[in-house]
Structures are given as C-alpha cells and as structure tokens.
Design a protein around this motif. Structure first.
Motif, PDB file in Angstrom:
ATOM      1  N   GLY A 198       0.816  -1.217   0.000  1.00 11.87           N
ATOM      2  CA  GLY A 198       0.000   0.000   0.000  1.00 11.87           C
ATOM      3  C   GLY A 198       0.845   1.260   0.000  1.00 11.87           C
ATOM      4  N   CYS A 199       1.919   1.264   0.777  1.00 11.18           N
ATOM      5  CA  CYS A 199       2.819   2.425   0.812  1.00 11.18           C
ATOM      6  C   CYS A 199       3.497   2.628  -0.543  1.00 11.18           C
ATOM      7  N   GLY A 200       3.795   1.541  -1.234  1.00 16.90           N
ATOM      8  CA  GLY A 200       4.350   1.647  -2.578  1.00 16.90           C
ATOM      9  C   GLY A 200       3.370   2.312  -3.529  1.00 16.90           C
ATOM     10  N   LEU A 201       2.085   1.938  -3.427  1.00 20.74           N
ATOM     11  CA  LEU A 201       1.050   2.569  -4.247  1.00 20.74           C
ATOM     12  C   LEU A 201       0.903   4.047  -3.906  1.00 20.74           C
ATOM     13  N   ILE A 202       1.029   4.361  -2.620  1.00 24.71           N
ATOM     14  CA  ILE A 202       0.925   5.745  -2.180  1.00 24.71           C
ATOM     15  C   ILE A 202       2.038   6.598  -2.802  1.00 24.71           C
ATOM     16  N   LEU A 203       3.255   6.112  -2.773  1.00 26.02           N
ATOM     17  CA  LEU A 203       4.381   6.839  -3.367  1.00 26.02           C
ATOM     18  C   LEU A 203       4.140   7.080  -4.859  1.00 26.02           C
ATOM     19  N   ALA A 204       3.648   6.051  -5.554  1.00 29.85           N
ATOM     20  CA  ALA A 204       3.352   6.199  -6.980  1.00 29.85           C
ATOM     21  C   ALA A 204       2.246   7.226  -7.183  1.00 29.85           C
ATOM     22  N   ALA A 205       1.225   7.201  -6.324  1.00 29.94           N
ATOM     23  CA  ALA A 205       0.109   8.148  -6.436  1.00 29.94           C
ATOM     24  C   ALA A 205       0.588   9.584  -6.226  1.00 29.94           C
ATOM     25  N   LEU A 206       1.462   9.807  -5.245  1.00 31.77           N
ATOM     26  CA  LEU A 206       1.982  11.141  -4.977  1.00 31.77           C
ATOM     27  C   LEU A 206       2.746  11.690  -6.182  1.00 31.77           C
ATOM     28  N   VAL A 207       3.496  10.831  -6.821  1.00 25.82           N
ATOM     29  CA  VAL A 207       4.238  11.253  -8.020  1.00 25.82           C
ATOM     30  C   VAL A 207       3.252  11.674  -9.110  1.00 25.82           C
ATOM     31  N   LEU A 208       2.240  10.857  -9.371  1.00 24.96           N
ATOM     32  CA  LEU A 208       1.270  11.161 -10.429  1.00 24.96           C
ATOM     33  C   LEU A 208       0.459  12.431 -10.114  1.00 24.96           C
ATOM     34  N   LEU A 209       0.079  12.620  -8.848  1.00 32.02           N
ATOM     35  CA  LEU A 209      -0.722  13.768  -8.473  1.00 32.02           C
ATOM     36  C   LEU A 209       0.025  15.083  -8.623  1.00 32.02           C
ATOM     37  N   ASN A 210       1.334  15.034  -8.577  1.00 30.86           N
ATOM     38  CA  ASN A 210       2.133  16.252  -8.648  1.00 30.86           C
ATOM     39  C   ASN A 210       2.769  16.488 -10.015  1.00 30.86           C
TER      40      ASN A 210
END
Length: 297
Positions: A284-296
């Motif tokens: 889940g934390c790996g998905l979160i890191l990927a999501a933060l990159v995409l959101l920014n």
C-alpha cells in the motif's frame, strides 16, 4: 511555496495520530482526551482570532452597505464552522462505534475513502479539471487505502449501512473546508475554525459526562495533558489544510493530505515506535508513493 501548507498539514495530522498512539499508555478515558483536545483547539483558535469579536451584530446585519456585507460574511463563517464542528465530532464518534461493529481496519478504510467525496464534488461542480495522470493518481490513492486497510467485513445490513454513513460523514467533513473556501471570506478563516472547535467541544461534553455518571470514570490530569498534545497538532492540521485548499485544487489537496499522513505515520511507527508493517501495508505504501508522483505531475 504553496505546497508547504499541504506538507505541514500532513505533518501535523500525523503528529496528532502519533500523539493518540502514545497516549494509550497514559490514559484510558478516550472521551476525556477528546474533550481536552477540543479545549486546546478552541483556546488556540480564540488566541489567533485577529479580532476578538466572535458574534456578528444583528443590527448591522440588516443595514445596507459595507457594514451589512461584513456582518453577513461573519455570519457565514459562524454557521459554516458550526456545521463543520458537527461533522468533526460526528465522524469521530461514528468511527469509534463502527470499530466495535466492523473492526478498526474496515472502518478506517471507509473513513479515509471519504476524501473522494470532496474531490468528486470539486471536479463535477467547481470546474476543477485534473489531468489524466492526476486522475490515475487519485485512483491509486483509493486503491492504496483499500490495500492497506480493507479486509472482508462481517455483519449484516446494519453494519454495511453504518460504513456508508461513516463514509458520507467523513467526506462531508473533509469537504467543508472547500465549501467555506467558496462561500466565505479569507479574513474570517480564524472565526470559522473557532466555531468548528467550539461546536465540537460542546458536543464532546455529552459523551464525556455520560461516561462520568454511568461508569464513574473521571477526567484525570493525564487525560487532559494527552488531550493538549493531541489538540495542538489537530488545530494546525485543520488550519493548514484550509490554507492549502484555498490555494490548490481539491483533487490535489485531499488525496495528498490523506496519503501523506499515512506515509508519515507508517514511517514513525516503524522506525521510532517499533511497530511492524504487514506485507499488505508495504504494498500500500508503494502505491501511495506512486500516487503522490502522479498527483504532482
């Protein structure tokens, strides 16, 4: 930089979660901690009010001109703060009740997924348009929250309905900052926060007093001190989130705030509190890191 408000809001939110975690060893009266928290928030909110006038003048409210406009804007801040305070405490009490019926994991997942309501509303009604990559990031946020928290639920229709109500309350509570950003004036942000916490404080006295007289559980000094350490980051988390949502689109603020808090809490829990992460939480934390990159992007 504008993003500093969002980063600091996530840090304060994570600090509040860590303070609650640490308070478990010193206090068992959760309603007393809750009340101490809102006493602290209300006190800070009052100290930071630019003007100490907390009630609009009804006489000026019905006059024409600039005076009426100022009083009307002040009344908007008061009413929006009261509604926000109801959502604040209601979501927390619903979460506690849902944990008993559905477990902490499933309840936390639905509470965190509430962020998708203000995000969806901002896209549909406020003409905020995320890019394709940012949309993918929002979907990853939802997936990450489910991966970290979701497990097969138990219970019947009443339990499922409780989860739905929790989801709605959490989403509407999260979205009130964006609503006030649209209908309110920035000079009354502090008043909006004051009434948010004052309302939550008054309402939190009800379960605390019930606990006091039903099981004779008194409020100790440790309870109140724990509430103070929870309340300080709680206030600044809320105020910084409001500052962020007035400067950035909701589809960026709410997912980043939620997943940023999860990441920071996970980091502190593992490194400092020696908690262990499951394989699901790591994914889940790996998905979160990927999501933060995409959101920014």
């Amino acid at each position: 930089p504008i993003l500093i408000y969002l980063i600091l809001a996530a840090l304060c939110s994570a600090s509040m979660a860590v303070a609650l975690r640490l308070s478990e060893g010193y206090s068992s009266n959760k309603y007393a901690i809750l009340t101490g928290n809102y006493v602290t928030c209300t006190f800070i909110a009052y100290i930071l009010l630019p003007e100490k006038r907390i009630l609009p003048s009804l006489t000026n409210l019905f006059r024409a001109g600039a005076e009426a406009g100022a009083e009307s804007a002040m009344m908007t801040a008061v009413l929006a703060g009261i509604i926000n305070g109801v959502f604040f405490l209601g979501m927390l009490l619903l979460l506690q009740y849902s944990i008993k019926k559905n477990g902490a994991v499933l309840s936390s997942a639905f509470a965190k997924l509430g962020i998708m309501l203000p995000v969806a509303a901002s896209v549909l009604f406020l003409n905020e348009r995320p890019t394709l990559l940012q949309t993918a990031g929002m979907l990853l946020v939802a997936a990450a929250i489910l991966v970290i928290n979701l497990e097969k639920g138990k219970g019947g229709a009443s339990s499922k309905m409780l989860l739905l109500v929790l989801f709605l309350f959490s989403g509407m509570g999260d979205g009130m900052a964006k609503v006030f950003e649209r209908i309110g004036e920035r000079r009354f942000d502090a008043l909006f926060l004051f009434y948010t916490f004052l309302t939550a404080l008054v309402l939190s006295l009800i379960p605390m007093m019930r606990e006091r007289f039903s099981v004779n559980r008194k409020m100790s000094a440790a309870d109140f001190i724990s509430g103070i350490f929870v309340g300080i980051p709680n206030y600044f988390s809320t105020s910084l989130l409001l500052a962020a949502v007035t400067r950035l689109p909701a589809y960026l603020v709410y997912p980043c705030f939620s997943v940023g808090t999860i990441l920071i809490v996970s980091f502190v829990s593992v490194l400092l509190l020696k908690d262990k992460m499951t394989r699901r939480q790591v994914y889940g934390c790996g998905l979160i890191l990927a999501a933060l990159v995409l959101l920014n992007l």
